[in-house]
Design an enzyme around this catalytic site. Structure first.
Site, PDB file in Angstrom:
ATOM      1  N   ILE A 117       0.852  -1.194   0.000  1.00  0.00           N
ATOM      2  CA  ILE A 117       0.000   0.000   0.000  1.00  0.00           C
ATOM      3  C   ILE A 117       0.883   1.236   0.000  1.00  0.00           C
ATOM      4  O   ILE A 117       1.812   1.335   0.799  1.00  0.00           O
ATOM      5  CB  ILE A 117      -0.904   0.028   1.253  1.00  0.00           C
ATOM      6  CG1 ILE A 117      -1.654  -1.296   1.406  1.00  0.00           C
ATOM      7  CG2 ILE A 117      -1.885   1.183   1.193  1.00  0.00           C
ATOM      8  CD1 ILE A 117      -2.209  -1.500   2.800  1.00  0.00           C
ATOM      9  N   CYS A 118       0.588   2.158  -0.911  1.00  0.00           N
ATOM     10  CA  CYS A 118       1.317   3.420  -0.933  1.00  0.00           C
ATOM     11  C   CYS A 118       0.544   4.413  -0.076  1.00  0.00           C
ATOM     12  O   CYS A 118      -0.419   5.025  -0.523  1.00  0.00           O
ATOM     13  CB  CYS A 118       1.437   3.922  -2.379  1.00  0.00           C
ATOM     14  SG  CYS A 118       2.325   5.463  -2.516  1.00  0.00           S
TER      15      CYS A 118
END
Lengths: 184, 147
Positions: free
Chosen positions: B86-87
């Site tokens: 996840i960014c």
């Protein structure tokens, strides 16, 4: 269920807390326990000093409040001293809390005459030749102003006259000096 | 690890909407959790359920947890890679010890809520092939606050 556990923990760690202590208002924002060796940031967030210290050491170059990201530092937190906290020796806790800061109230009698400086600006503007004289005038002026409160309800008219005379005298001296410098 | 116990207690008794955690699934040392997150109502993910894997280091909460979506159901989202990474800035640079499992779940829920177009990040294929297993080793470049 949670309420029962919380009061149990508060009783075990903090001693005699009232029922309001279990609502989380005095929990450290980092360890979520009752704050020990509590400090509060300028932005109003409560931490255990050991917890906050660890965080400040973790992000040395970017010290921000864990809750609101406001700037924060060791010097900008206030330790909280409860009535019973003196029973425990906080110095046994490492690292020690920063000391509380007391600022002495300002004494009217010994205030620096910086406020009066505006009056003497005129004398300062003569340039290099008149500078020492202007400085002299400002010192005199300062003395006069400071004496005023002691004159009671009637602020001395005499001081005012003296001031004006001195002002003229030094203006004359100043002009003389300037002309002298120009001619020399 | 007292803090993790407290968080687990809070999360089971008073979880944020759509977040569920089964304490039975979590081992005794609490260093690895599985948390279920429901796709938020009236979003593109409504009706879906995702599972997040949290790993906590000894330095938690001063060090951020490692958070990834677990297979098989990884949300299709411009900031979520197909390997589950996840960014999200609070998982690295913007982490703060005042954040918690609940607040991370809330951030992820809000990320899903605001998504307008279900698609993978543009560099998904390349990233998934080359990245480290630990998303915290990635030097993320946070540039888009809109989703």
């Amino acid at each position: 269920m949670a309420g029962v556990e919380n009061t149990g923990e508060a009783g075990a760690t903090g001693g005699q807390e009232g029922p309001e202590a279990s609502d989380g208002a005095y929990e450290c924002n980092i360890c979520l326990d009752q704050a020990r060796d509590a400090v509060v940031s300028m932005c109003g967030h409560l931490f255990c000093w050991p917890c906050l210290h660890t965080w400040l050491e973790t992000r040395r170059n970017n010290q921000v409040c864990p809750v609101c990201k406001a700037a924060i530092s060791r010097d900008k937190v206030i330790p909280l001293y409860g009535r019973n906290s003196s029973n425990k020796d906080p110095r046994n806790q490492l690292p020690p809390r920063p000391p509380g800061q007391r600022t002495e109230p300002e004494n009217q009698g010994t205030t620096f005459g910086g406020v009066n400086f505006g009056d003497t600006n005129f004398h300062m503007s003569f340039g290099i030749g008149a500078f020492p004289l202007g400085f002299f005038a400002s010192t005199l002026n300062f003395g006069g102003e400071r004496l005023n409160p002691h004159a009671g309800l009637q602020p001395g008219q005499q001081f005012h006259a003296d001031d004006q005379m001195l002002s003229k005298l030094f203006l004359g001296l100043g002009i003389f000096c300037v002309i002298w410098i120009l001619l020399a | 690890m007292r803090r993790l116990q407290k968080e687990l207690l809070n999360l089971t008794t008073d979880p944020p909407p759509g977040v569920t955690v089964d304490p039975e699934e979590i081992g005794d040392n609490l260093s690895e959790w599985t948390v279920s997150v429901a796709g938020p109502a009236s979003s593109l993910y409504e009706g879906e359920t995702f599972r997040l894997n949290f790993r906590f280091s000894q330095k938690y909460p001063f060090d951020s947890p490692e958070v990834v979506f677990m297979r098989p159901n990884i949300p299709v989202h411009p900031h979520i890679y197909s390997n589950g990474h996840i960014c999200l800035s609070i998982l690295t640079d913007d982490w703060s010890p005042a954040l918690s499992v609940a607040s991370v779940c809330l951030s992820i829920t809000s990320m899903l809520s605001s998504c307008k177009d279900k698609k993978r990040p543009p560099d998904d294929a390349f990233y998934v092939k080359t990245c480290n297993k630990n998303p915290k080793k990635t030097r993320w470049w946070y540039h888009d606050d809109t989703v």
